[in-house]
Design a protein around this motif. Structure first.
Motif, short mmCIF file in Angstrom:
data_model
loop_
_atom_site.label_atom_id
_atom_site.label_comp_id
_atom_site.label_asym_id
_atom_site.label_seq_id
_atom_site.Cartn_x
_atom_site.Cartn_y
_atom_site.Cartn_z
N THR A 20 -19.83 -11.01 1.90
CA THR A 20 -19.07 -12.25 1.95
C THR A 20 -19.35 -13.15 0.76
O THR A 20 -18.66 -14.16 0.58
CB THR A 20 -19.41 -13.03 3.23
N HIS A 21 -20.35 -12.82 -0.04
CA HIS A 21 -20.77 -13.68 -1.15
C HIS A 21 -20.36 -13.05 -2.48
O HIS A 21 -20.77 -11.93 -2.80
CB HIS A 21 -22.29 -13.86 -1.12
N PHE A 22 -19.57 -13.80 -3.24
CA PHE A 22 -19.10 -13.35 -4.55
C PHE A 22 -19.60 -14.33 -5.60
O PHE A 22 -19.28 -15.51 -5.57
CB PHE A 22 -17.57 -13.25 -4.55
N ASP A 23 -20.39 -13.81 -6.55
CA ASP A 23 -21.12 -14.64 -7.50
C ASP A 23 -20.45 -14.59 -8.87
O ASP A 23 -20.33 -13.52 -9.48
CB ASP A 23 -22.56 -14.13 -7.60
N LEU A 24 -20.03 -15.76 -9.36
CA LEU A 24 -19.36 -15.87 -10.64
C LEU A 24 -20.09 -16.86 -11.55
O LEU A 24 -21.07 -17.48 -11.14
CB LEU A 24 -17.91 -16.35 -10.44
N ALA A 25 -19.59 -17.01 -12.77
CA ALA A 25 -20.03 -18.06 -13.68
C ALA A 25 -18.87 -18.35 -14.62
O ALA A 25 -17.95 -17.53 -14.78
CB ALA A 25 -21.26 -17.63 -14.47
N ASN A 26 -18.93 -19.50 -15.27
CA ASN A 26 -17.84 -19.89 -16.16
C ASN A 26 -17.59 -18.87 -17.26
O ASN A 26 -16.44 -18.65 -17.67
CB ASN A 26 -18.10 -21.28 -16.76
N ASN A 27 -18.66 -18.22 -17.76
CA ASN A 27 -18.52 -17.33 -18.92
C ASN A 27 -18.39 -15.86 -18.55
O ASN A 27 -18.41 -15.01 -19.45
CB ASN A 27 -19.71 -17.52 -19.86
N TYR A 28 -18.25 -15.52 -17.28
CA TYR A 28 -18.14 -14.11 -16.91
C TYR A 28 -16.76 -13.57 -17.31
O TYR A 28 -15.75 -14.24 -17.17
CB TYR A 28 -18.36 -13.91 -15.42
N GLY A 29 -16.75 -12.34 -17.77
CA GLY A 29 -15.53 -11.69 -18.23
C GLY A 29 -15.84 -10.24 -18.56
O GLY A 29 -16.33 -9.54 -17.68
N PRO A 30 -15.61 -9.84 -19.79
CA PRO A 30 -15.03 -10.59 -20.89
C PRO A 30 -13.50 -10.63 -20.82
O PRO A 30 -12.93 -9.76 -20.18
CB PRO A 30 -15.50 -9.80 -22.13
N PRO A 31 -12.86 -11.60 -21.52
CA PRO A 31 -13.45 -12.75 -22.22
C PRO A 31 -13.94 -13.80 -21.23
O PRO A 31 -13.59 -13.75 -20.05
CB PRO A 31 -12.27 -13.28 -23.05
N LEU A 63 -26.71 -15.71 3.87
CA LEU A 63 -26.08 -14.85 2.88
C LEU A 63 -26.21 -13.40 3.32
O LEU A 63 -27.19 -13.02 3.99
CB LEU A 63 -26.76 -14.99 1.52
N PRO A 64 -25.24 -12.57 2.94
CA PRO A 64 -25.43 -11.13 3.16
C PRO A 64 -26.60 -10.65 2.31
O PRO A 64 -26.83 -11.17 1.20
CB PRO A 64 -24.11 -10.53 2.69
N ALA A 65 -27.34 -9.69 2.81
CA ALA A 65 -28.47 -9.17 2.03
C ALA A 65 -27.99 -8.54 0.72
O ALA A 65 -28.73 -8.51 -0.27
CB ALA A 65 -29.25 -8.15 2.86
N ILE A 66 -26.76 -8.05 0.70
CA ILE A 66 -26.14 -7.52 -0.51
C ILE A 66 -25.00 -8.45 -0.90
O ILE A 66 -24.08 -8.69 -0.11
CB ILE A 66 -25.57 -6.10 -0.29
N SER A 67 -25.05 -8.99 -2.10
CA SER A 67 -23.99 -9.84 -2.63
C SER A 67 -23.39 -9.16 -3.85
O SER A 67 -24.05 -8.36 -4.52
CB SER A 67 -24.54 -11.21 -3.03
N LEU A 68 -22.14 -9.49 -4.16
CA LEU A 68 -21.47 -8.85 -5.30
C LEU A 68 -21.39 -9.83 -6.47
O LEU A 68 -20.84 -10.92 -6.36
CB LEU A 68 -20.05 -8.40 -4.91
N GLY A 69 -21.96 -9.41 -7.60
CA GLY A 69 -21.89 -10.19 -8.82
C GLY A 69 -20.72 -9.75 -9.68
O GLY A 69 -20.47 -8.56 -9.84
N LEU A 70 -20.01 -10.72 -10.24
CA LEU A 70 -18.82 -10.41 -11.04
C LEU A 70 -19.08 -10.58 -12.53
O LEU A 70 -18.20 -10.93 -13.31
CB LEU A 70 -17.64 -11.29 -10.58
N TRP A 71 -20.32 -10.32 -12.93
CA TRP A 71 -20.73 -10.44 -14.32
C TRP A 71 -19.95 -9.47 -15.20
O TRP A 71 -19.44 -9.82 -16.25
CB TRP A 71 -22.24 -10.18 -14.41
N HIS A 72 -19.87 -8.22 -14.78
CA HIS A 72 -19.13 -7.18 -15.51
C HIS A 72 -18.04 -6.62 -14.60
O HIS A 72 -18.07 -6.78 -13.38
CB HIS A 72 -20.06 -6.03 -15.90
N ASN A 73 -17.07 -5.96 -15.20
CA ASN A 73 -16.05 -5.19 -14.48
C ASN A 73 -15.03 -6.02 -13.72
O ASN A 73 -14.29 -5.49 -12.89
CB ASN A 73 -16.71 -4.20 -13.50
N PHE A 74 -14.98 -7.33 -13.98
CA PHE A 74 -13.99 -8.16 -13.30
C PHE A 74 -13.21 -9.05 -14.27
O PHE A 74 -12.41 -9.87 -13.85
CB PHE A 74 -14.66 -8.99 -12.21
N GLY A 75 -13.45 -8.88 -15.56
CA GLY A 75 -12.72 -9.63 -16.57
C GLY A 75 -11.48 -8.87 -17.02
O GLY A 75 -11.11 -7.82 -16.46
N ASP A 76 -10.86 -9.36 -18.08
CA ASP A 76 -9.62 -8.76 -18.56
C ASP A 76 -9.84 -7.40 -19.20
O ASP A 76 -8.88 -6.64 -19.40
CB ASP A 76 -8.95 -9.69 -19.57
#
Length: 329
Positions: A58-69, A25-38
């Motif tokens: 290269t690593h993009f981390d998501l989850a089913n409930n990330y948004g919002p919504p 994994l890259p030492a820095i990964s990007l989480g899409l918890w905020h700022n990537f929803g509608d």
């Protein structure tokens, strides 16, 4: 103009092997918890993802409930993948999770096989993918037998819907039990995702040792303590900050005068190192080899740049570590 990935994207990123696996994994990964929803302008999300990949993330981390919504982060990332990044799919690590409330009724939460399989099927549709690289159980379920949850993860890998599986927010003892079950099933756990920062150190008691003993990698979320370990709060709580708006994840009550004083002292050490506080905070989490990667959030490309540039100075001297410990006591 169509997107073209930077030919220099791998020049400055550090990649670390994930536990005993063959994956890095890259030492820095990007989480899409905020700022990537509608709720975020789509072109802003697109720019952030392009910028991250162009800098070796290269690593993009998501989850089913990330948004919002909920679900919208996966939908938006799926669109960006389809329109811009599909040619580079095999250079990406895309992860998703299930474990928190996603839909109404008794089957839309926690850790049953029904929920986990159904949720991943929904995530794959939103993403437009046949499989994700990593699929996590997002949190322990106190009411579902651990064997059922782990067998669901094993099934998902055997179905080809995920290459690897992971756990998030599991305490050490329960994680060990899960590792043992997964090993018996033939689908070992690849990665654990805990909350870890200078201000959130529960993993140091026994979880990091447990992961190392089992050859499981780790990725820390919230390494900047929700933004507190940045220069954002050095002069107090800005009116436009998360804390001022009483965010679900950070509120003014959590930023006490005592904590702000610690932040200022930590900032002095960072400046002496030639770094921003956020960069030193990432270096601190990545020190040694027990944490594989850190998950950052971003609302500006400059925040991605700062995180990637932290890799230019990851070494902390014994004196710096001692000075930081005194502040954190």
């Amino acid at each position: 103009m169509s997107y073209q990935a930077s030919p220099a994207r791998y020049e400055n990123m550090l990649y670390r092997r994930l536990g005993n696996s063959g994956l890095k994994l890259p030492a820095i990964s990007l989480g899409l918890w905020h700022n990537f929803g509608d709720a975020t302008r789509f072109e802003t999300s697109r720019e952030l993802i392009h910028h991250a990949f162009d800098h070796g993330i290269t690593h993009f981390d998501l989850a089913n409930n990330y948004g919002p919504p909920p679900g919208s982060a996966e939908e938006n990332f799926g669109r960006i993948l389809r329109e811009d990044l599909l040619a580079w799919r095999d250079e990406l690590i895309i992860s998703s999770k299930a474990g928190y409330t996603m839909w109404d009724g008794p089957y839309g939460d926690w850790g049953s096989k029904k929920y986990l399989v159904a949720s991943l099927n929904q995530s794959l549709k939103r993403l437009g993918l046949d499989y994700v690289d990593i699929f996590y159980h997002h949190r322990p379920d106190p009411n579902t037998p651990l064997e059922e949850t782990m067998s669901a993860l094993d099934l998902i890998v055997r179905q080809g819907k995920a290459l690897y599986i992971g756990l998030s927010n599991y305490p050490a003892e329960l994680a060990q039990q899960a590792f043992d079950i997964l090993k018996q099933l033939g689908t070992p756990c690849l990665i654990h995702q805990p909350k870890y920062s200078m201000f959130e150190r529960w993993v140091e008691a026994d979880l990091l040792d447990t992961l190392q003993q089992n050859g499981v990698g780790s990725i820390a979320f919230s390494p900047l303590a929700g933004g507190v370990l940045t220069d954002r709060y050095l002069a107090g709580i800005p009116q436009d900050s998360r804390a001022a708006s009483s965010s679900t994840f950070l509120n003014a009550d959590q930023i006490t005068p005592e904590k702000l004083e610690k932040v200022r002292k930590l900032n002095d050490i960072a400046l002496a190192r030639g770094q921003k506080l956020s960069q030193m905070a990432l270096a601190w989490v990545l020190r040694g080899d027990r944490v594989t990667s850190v998950l950052i959030g971003a609302s500006k490309t400059s925040q991605i740049d700062d995180a990637v540039n932290s890799l230019n100075n990851l070494q902390l001297s014994e004196q710096e570590i001692s000075d930081i410990e005194k502040i954190l006591m």
